[in-house]
Write an enzyme that holds these catalytic residues in place. Structure first.
Site, PDB file in Angstrom:
ATOM      1  N   TRP A   1       0.828  -1.209   0.000  1.00  0.00           N
ATOM      2  CA  TRP A   1       0.000   0.000   0.000  1.00  0.00           C
ATOM      3  C   TRP A   1       0.854   1.247   0.000  1.00  0.00           C
ATOM      4  O   TRP A   1       0.547   2.223  -0.695  1.00  0.00           O
ATOM      5  CB  TRP A   1      -1.001  -0.006   1.159  1.00  0.00           C
ATOM      6  CG  TRP A   1      -2.088  -1.018   0.932  1.00  0.00           C
ATOM      7  CD1 TRP A   1      -2.384  -2.090   1.727  1.00  0.00           C
ATOM      8  CD2 TRP A   1      -3.012  -1.086  -0.178  1.00  0.00           C
ATOM      9  NE1 TRP A   1      -3.424  -2.809   1.185  1.00  0.00           N
ATOM     10  CE2 TRP A   1      -3.824  -2.220   0.013  1.00  0.00           C
ATOM     11  CE3 TRP A   1      -3.215  -0.305  -1.304  1.00  0.00           C
ATOM     12  CZ2 TRP A   1      -4.834  -2.586  -0.885  1.00  0.00           C
ATOM     13  CZ3 TRP A   1      -4.218  -0.666  -2.202  1.00  0.00           C
ATOM     14  CH2 TRP A   1      -5.013  -1.788  -1.989  1.00  0.00           C
TER      15      TRP A   1
ATOM     16  N   ASP B   1      -2.260   6.787   5.981  1.00  0.00           N
ATOM     17  CA  ASP B   1      -3.308   5.964   5.360  1.00  0.00           C
ATOM     18  C   ASP B   1      -3.756   4.952   6.414  1.00  0.00           C
ATOM     19  O   ASP B   1      -3.145   3.914   6.587  1.00  0.00           O
ATOM     20  CB  ASP B   1      -2.742   5.251   4.126  1.00  0.00           C
ATOM     21  CG  ASP B   1      -3.720   4.225   3.548  1.00  0.00           C
ATOM     22  OD1 ASP B   1      -4.857   4.108   4.047  1.00  0.00           O
ATOM     23  OD2 ASP B   1      -3.322   3.532   2.593  1.00  0.00           O
TER      24      ASP B   1
ATOM     25  N   LYS C   1     -13.050  -1.363   5.669  1.00  0.00           N
ATOM     26  CA  LYS C   1     -12.424  -2.284   6.606  1.00  0.00           C
ATOM     27  C   LYS C   1     -13.016  -2.108   8.004  1.00  0.00           C
ATOM     28  O   LYS C   1     -13.578  -3.023   8.565  1.00  0.00           O
ATOM     29  CB  LYS C   1     -10.909  -2.080   6.626  1.00  0.00           C
ATOM     30  CG  LYS C   1     -10.183  -2.795   5.500  1.00  0.00           C
ATOM     31  CD  LYS C   1      -9.776  -1.911   4.381  1.00  0.00           C
ATOM     32  CE  LYS C   1      -9.216  -2.695   3.210  1.00  0.00           C
ATOM     33  NZ  LYS C   1      -8.351  -1.870   2.381  1.00  0.00           N
TER      34      LYS C   1
HETATM   35  C1  LIG Z   1      -7.674  -1.452   1.364  1.00  0.00           C
HETATM   36  C2  LIG Z   1      -6.572  -0.458   1.466  1.00  0.00           C
HETATM   37  C3  LIG Z   1      -6.362   0.509   0.475  1.00  0.00           C
HETATM   38  C4  LIG Z   1      -7.177   0.582  -0.798  1.00  0.00           C
HETATM   39  O1  LIG Z   1      -8.463   0.953  -0.570  1.00  0.00           O
HETATM   40  P1  LIG Z   1      -9.476   1.248  -1.795  1.00  0.00           P
HETATM   41  O2  LIG Z   1     -10.661   1.761  -1.095  1.00  0.00           O
HETATM   42  O3  LIG Z   1      -9.682  -0.048  -2.500  1.00  0.00           O
HETATM   43  O4  LIG Z   1      -8.826   2.255  -2.675  1.00  0.00           O
HETATM   44  C5  LIG Z   1      -5.344   1.429   0.659  1.00  0.00           C
HETATM   45  N1  LIG Z   1      -4.566   1.391   1.754  1.00  0.00           N
HETATM   46  C6  LIG Z   1      -4.725   0.462   2.726  1.00  0.00           C
HETATM   47  C7  LIG Z   1      -3.847   0.474   3.927  1.00  0.00           C
HETATM   48  C8  LIG Z   1      -5.733  -0.492   2.603  1.00  0.00           C
HETATM   49  O5  LIG Z   1      -5.907  -1.408   3.572  1.00  0.00           O
END
Ligand SMILES: *Cc1c(COP(=O)(O)O)cnc(C)c1O
Length: 362
Positions: free
Chosen positions: A102, A174, A198
């Protein structure tokens, strides 16, 4: 009806109570004779839902007054672009910690900015147990617009156990897979963003927290729908927001508040992860590739000493109703994602299965 224990990494399990409430209100929201999905985002009824969601989010995260909260579409991946577009208007420099897939995707998007100077402040170690770089390993340039990092790498299951001290450089996180799972001091951050699917709600909505002084340094000619300041000036309703996703996030926030908030859920989350790591550490049959202090509390990854047993592990777990344990396609192995909505009981069921499976095949 059976609700299975669901260890999906995302979109992930939602609390049963939330889905039940949504079901109850699906056809007729608050006596309106309409679904909340079917009304204008500018109607008084919907605005109340939206305002309540934002204010519950603010209180759950204890967000200080000098920060703004907005929601957008496009997922965390869209934020990989929004962050540099919103922050690199003056200094073109930004530093990124690379701890995995990521982080790397975020770096790649930042590098699209014309004239940008994107530097990797530290990378994850290549050999031995995966480890988060230490604070003293970070090469942060004093004139960088920000330092970006991924507190929890959802795919590998690597988690920071500290908040980087950047000596004044704004910190951008993030938090897609760890937001609301434990208490964080928001005042240590410039920007926090998280896709909802999540730990917050369904896919389709992304939450952004931004310190107000950072709202004035966007790259000129930034697209309107990426511009945080612009979006905030319209209370996140520059265009039609994902109304149903927002409503569901609101229900999740209420659920979490009722359960005692972040502090209470953090305790359960610790118990849950300790339970599975305990099984992994007690059995040579299983292995986890992360330095123990940096193991994720949300995404527990492990492999089987005999890899040929992995498909059997998945097959037998599903027979017991334990679903979505297959590791990410990029890394393989097993991954149990145990976000806030995963109950202690479902994690206990998983740990019992893991012990039984090791006994049977070990
Ligand atoms: C799932 C995730 C993403 C991507 O998320 P999207 O909504 O599919 O763009 C980015 N960073 C982390 C840490 C994630 O767990």
């Amino acid at each position: 009806m059976t609700r299975h224990p669901n260890f999906s990494a995302g979109p992930a399990k939602l609390p049963d109570e939330v889905l039940q409430q949504a079901q109850l209100e699906l056809m007729d929201f608050a006596g309106t004779g309409m679904s909340i999905m079917e009304v204008s985002h500018r109607s008084a009824g919907f605005l109340e839902v939206a305002d309540q969601a934002v204010s519950d989010f603010r209180s759950l995260m204890a967000i200080p007054d000098n920060y703004s909260v907005l929601y957008m579409q496009g997922g965390a991946t869209h934020q990989f672009s929004c962050v540099p577009w919103n922050l690199l208007g003056a200094s073109k420099k930004a530093d990124y910690i690379d701890t995995g897939i990521w982080s790397q995707k975020a770096i790649k998007e930042a590098r699209r900015i014309e004239g940008g100077d994107i530097h990797v402040a530290a990378s994850v170690n290549e050999s031995g147990l995966l480890r988060v770089p230490g604070n003293s390993d970070l090469l942060i340039r004093a004139d960088s617009a920000y330092l970006h990092y991924t507190p929890n790498e959802t795919i590998s299951g690597l988690e920071f156990n500290y908040i980087p001290d950047t000596d004044g450089v704004p910190l951008v996180a993030d938090m897609s897979s760890s937001i609301l799972s434990r208490g964080v001091d928001v005042s240590k951050f410039g920007i926090i963003y998280a896709g909802a699917q999540k730990n917050i709600g369904p896919a389709g909505i992304t939450w952004v927290i931004i310190r107000n002084d950072l709202l004035n340094q966007a790259v000129t000619r930034i697209p309107a729908l990426m511009n945080y300041k612009n979006i905030l000036s319209q209370d996140s309703m520059l265009n039609t927001p994902p109304t149903y996703a927002l409503y569901l996030c609101g229900l999740v926030f209420k659920w979490l508040k009722k359960r005692g908030g972040v502090e209470a859920i953090e305790k359960v989350n610790r118990q849950k992860s300790e339970l599975i790591y305990g099984v992994i550490d007690q059995n040579d049959f299983y292995a986890n590739a992360i330095e123990p202090s940096d193991r994720s509390k949300m995404n527990v990854t492990f492999s089987l000493a005999d890899q040929s047993l992995e498909s059997k592990f998945i097959e037998e777990s599903e027979k017991l109703g334990l679903y979505n344990l297959k590791g990410h396609r990029a890394v393989g192995g097993i991954r149990a994602s145990i976000y806030n909505a995963s109950s202690l009981e479902s994690v206990q069921a998983l740990s019992t299965f893991m012990n039984d499976f090791a006994k049977k095949y070990g």
